[in-house]
Design a protein around this motif. Structure first.
Motif, PDB file in Angstrom:
ATOM      1  N   ALA A  16     -82.311  19.959  -7.119  1.00 26.53           N
ATOM      2  CA  ALA A  16     -83.557  19.271  -6.789  1.00 26.53           C
ATOM      3  C   ALA A  16     -84.675  20.295  -6.588  1.00 26.53           C
ATOM      4  O   ALA A  16     -84.429  21.448  -6.229  1.00 26.53           O
ATOM      5  CB  ALA A  16     -83.389  18.431  -5.534  1.00 26.53           C
ATOM      6  N   LEU A  17     -85.893  19.849  -6.832  1.00 29.38           N
ATOM      7  CA  LEU A  17     -87.085  20.649  -6.569  1.00 29.38           C
ATOM      8  C   LEU A  17     -88.170  19.725  -6.053  1.00 29.38           C
ATOM      9  O   LEU A  17     -88.211  18.544  -6.430  1.00 29.38           O
ATOM     10  CB  LEU A  17     -87.605  21.325  -7.836  1.00 29.38           C
ATOM     11  N   ARG A  18     -89.059  20.266  -5.254  1.00 23.44           N
ATOM     12  CA  ARG A  18     -90.239  19.518  -4.842  1.00 23.44           C
ATOM     13  C   ARG A  18     -91.479  20.297  -5.248  1.00 23.44           C
ATOM     14  O   ARG A  18     -91.660  21.445  -4.822  1.00 23.44           O
ATOM     15  CB  ARG A  18     -90.272  19.255  -3.341  1.00 23.44           C
ATOM     16  N   LEU A  19     -92.283  19.679  -6.065  1.00 21.74           N
ATOM     17  CA  LEU A  19     -93.549  20.264  -6.479  1.00 21.74           C
ATOM     18  C   LEU A  19     -94.655  19.798  -5.538  1.00 21.74           C
ATOM     19  O   LEU A  19     -94.623  18.669  -5.038  1.00 21.74           O
ATOM     20  CB  LEU A  19     -93.895  19.865  -7.903  1.00 21.74           C
ATOM     21  N   SER A  20     -95.624  20.675  -5.342  1.00 27.47           N
ATOM     22  CA  SER A  20     -96.795  20.353  -4.530  1.00 27.47           C
ATOM     23  C   SER A  20     -98.055  20.611  -5.332  1.00 27.47           C
ATOM     24  O   SER A  20     -98.072  21.495  -6.209  1.00 27.47           O
ATOM     25  CB  SER A  20     -96.830  21.215  -3.263  1.00 27.47           C
ATOM     26  N   CYS A  21     -99.084  19.867  -5.030  1.00 28.13           N
ATOM     27  CA  CYS A  21    -100.378  20.068  -5.692  1.00 28.13           C
ATOM     28  C   CYS A  21    -101.460  19.826  -4.638  1.00 28.13           C
ATOM     29  O   CYS A  21    -101.599  18.711  -4.135  1.00 28.13           O
ATOM     30  CB  CYS A  21    -100.534  19.113  -6.859  1.00 28.13           C
ATOM     31  N   THR A  22    -102.196  20.872  -4.337  1.00 25.78           N
ATOM     32  CA  THR A  22    -103.255  20.779  -3.343  1.00 25.78           C
ATOM     33  C   THR A  22    -104.610  20.726  -4.040  1.00 25.78           C
ATOM     34  O   THR A  22    -104.877  21.523  -4.947  1.00 25.78           O
ATOM     35  CB  THR A  22    -103.204  21.968  -2.385  1.00 25.78           C
ATOM     36  N   VAL A  23    -105.430  19.801  -3.594  1.00 31.66           N
ATOM     37  CA  VAL A  23    -106.735  19.565  -4.211  1.00 31.66           C
ATOM     38  C   VAL A  23    -107.842  20.052  -3.278  1.00 31.66           C
ATOM     39  O   VAL A  23    -107.804  19.777  -2.073  1.00 31.66           O
ATOM     40  CB  VAL A  23    -106.924  18.069  -4.519  1.00 31.66           C
ATOM     41  N   SER A  24    -108.799  20.751  -3.837  1.00 33.61           N
ATOM     42  CA  SER A  24    -109.934  21.215  -3.059  1.00 33.61           C
ATOM     43  C   SER A  24    -111.225  20.930  -3.815  1.00 33.61           C
ATOM     44  O   SER A  24    -111.221  20.736  -5.031  1.00 33.61           O
ATOM     45  CB  SER A  24    -109.815  22.711  -2.769  1.00 33.61           C
ATOM     46  N   GLY A  25    -112.317  20.881  -3.082  1.00 29.73           N
ATOM     47  CA  GLY A  25    -113.615  20.706  -3.701  1.00 29.73           C
ATOM     48  C   GLY A  25    -114.008  19.271  -3.969  1.00 29.73           C
ATOM     49  O   GLY A  25    -115.040  19.028  -4.587  1.00 29.73           O
ATOM     50  N   GLY A  26    -113.197  18.340  -3.561  1.00 27.34           N
ATOM     51  CA  GLY A  26    -113.514  16.938  -3.761  1.00 27.34           C
ATOM     52  C   GLY A  26    -113.028  16.119  -2.580  1.00 27.34           C
ATOM     53  O   GLY A  26    -112.641  16.673  -1.552  1.00 27.34           O
ATOM     54  N   THR A  27    -113.055  14.809  -2.735  1.00 25.76           N
ATOM     55  CA  THR A  27    -112.602  13.918  -1.666  1.00 25.76           C
ATOM     56  C   THR A  27    -111.246  13.359  -2.064  1.00 25.76           C
ATOM     57  O   THR A  27    -111.142  12.316  -2.717  1.00 25.76           O
ATOM     58  CB  THR A  27    -113.623  12.798  -1.439  1.00 25.76           C
ATOM     59  N   PHE A  28    -110.214  14.062  -1.673  1.00 31.58           N
ATOM     60  CA  PHE A  28    -108.859  13.759  -2.127  1.00 31.58           C
ATOM     61  C   PHE A  28    -108.470  12.319  -1.851  1.00 31.58           C
ATOM     62  O   PHE A  28    -107.848  11.668  -2.697  1.00 31.58           O
ATOM     63  CB  PHE A  28    -107.887  14.719  -1.446  1.00 31.58           C
ATOM     64  N   SER A  29    -108.830  11.816  -0.707  1.00 32.51           N
ATOM     65  CA  SER A  29    -108.382  10.482  -0.304  1.00 32.51           C
ATOM     66  C   SER A  29    -108.977   9.366  -1.156  1.00 32.51           C
ATOM     67  O   SER A  29    -108.540   8.215  -1.042  1.00 32.51           O
ATOM     68  CB  SER A  29    -108.709  10.239   1.167  1.00 32.51           C
ATOM     69  N   THR A  30    -109.943   9.689  -1.990  1.00 36.70           N
ATOM     70  CA  THR A  30    -110.547   8.671  -2.860  1.00 36.70           C
ATOM     71  C   THR A  30    -109.984   8.710  -4.283  1.00 36.70           C
ATOM     72  O   THR A  30    -110.399   7.917  -5.122  1.00 36.70           O
ATOM     73  CB  THR A  30    -112.074   8.834  -2.941  1.00 36.70           C
ATOM     74  N   TYR A  31    -109.073   9.634  -4.528  1.00 38.12           N
ATOM     75  CA  TYR A  31    -108.530   9.787  -5.875  1.00 38.12           C
ATOM     76  C   TYR A  31    -107.122   9.227  -5.994  1.00 38.12           C
ATOM     77  O   TYR A  31    -106.266   9.517  -5.150  1.00 38.12           O
ATOM     78  CB  TYR A  31    -108.446  11.259  -6.254  1.00 38.12           C
ATOM     79  N   ASP A  32    -106.856   8.495  -7.071  1.00 39.66           N
ATOM     80  CA  ASP A  32    -105.474   8.295  -7.477  1.00 39.66           C
ATOM     81  C   ASP A  32    -105.014   9.615  -8.092  1.00 39.66           C
ATOM     82  O   ASP A  32    -105.803  10.342  -8.687  1.00 39.66           O
ATOM     83  CB  ASP A  32    -105.360   7.172  -8.510  1.00 39.66           C
ATOM     84  N   MET A  33    -103.720   9.896  -7.975  1.00 37.80           N
ATOM     85  CA  MET A  33    -103.179  11.155  -8.466  1.00 37.80           C
ATOM     86  C   MET A  33    -101.965  10.909  -9.364  1.00 37.80           C
ATOM     87  O   MET A  33    -101.281   9.881  -9.234  1.00 37.80           O
ATOM     88  CB  MET A  33    -102.756  12.039  -7.295  1.00 37.80           C
ATOM     89  N   ALA A  34    -101.700  11.856 -10.238  1.00 35.05           N
ATOM     90  CA  ALA A  34    -100.564  11.711 -11.146  1.00 35.05           C
ATOM     91  C   ALA A  34     -99.928  13.062 -11.441  1.00 35.05           C
ATOM     92  O   ALA A  34    -100.543  14.116 -11.255  1.00 35.05           O
ATOM     93  CB  ALA A  34    -101.012  11.057 -12.446  1.00 35.05           C
ATOM     94  N   TRP A  35     -98.700  12.982 -11.923  1.00 35.67           N
ATOM     95  CA  TRP A  35     -97.973  14.136 -12.443  1.00 35.67           C
ATOM     96  C   TRP A  35     -97.632  13.889 -13.903  1.00 35.67           C
ATOM     97  O   TRP A  35     -97.234  12.771 -14.278  1.00 35.67           O
ATOM     98  CB  TRP A  35     -96.690  14.375 -11.666  1.00 35.67           C
TER      99      TRP A  35
END
Length: 123
Positions: A16-35
């Motif tokens: 197993a692995l867990r990937l992380s993706c950190t977002v900066s410079g915007g309003t993260f809570s207003t975005y849908d996100m995908a992999w």
């Protein structure tokens, strides 16, 4: 908006692995996100997406039941938990921002992308 993906690596099949993706410079809570992921010589493949609140998730058939997307809006971070990895999961994995919540599985509709993190699964 900048995205920084991490957590990839070389693992054996079944791990197993867990990937992380950190977002900066915007309003993260207003975005849908995908992999997404992209293997050599193949098109970029949709894997999973999560709505801005985290209440709803969607998965590609190829990973449903093995992968899980989640997010922590207090940390501006989205995760991809990957279980029972197979050699066919070897690819570069990307996170992406859907600004308007309308992109669905279409890569071309995502506004911002991370740099990708390599996942290699040995059989």
């Amino acid at each position: 908006v900048q995205l920084q993906a991490s957590g990839g690596g070389l693992v054996q099949a079944g791990a197993a692995l867990r990937l992380s993706c950190t977002v900066s410079g915007g309003t993260f809570s207003t975005y849908d996100m995908a992999w997404f992921r992209q293997a050599p010589g193949k098109d970029r493949e949709f894997l999973a997406r999560i709505t801005r609140s985290g209440a709803t998730t969607f998965y590609a058939k190829s990973v449903k039941g093995r992968f899980a997307i989640s997010r922590d809006n207090s940390k501006n971070t989205v995760y991809l938990q990957m279980n029972s990895l197979e050699a066919e999961d070897t690819a570069v994995y990307y996170c992406a921002v859907d600004r308007w919540g309308t992109a669905g599985p279409q890569a071309s509709k995502y506004a911002y992308w991370g740099q990708g993190t390599q996942v290699t699964v040995s059989s």
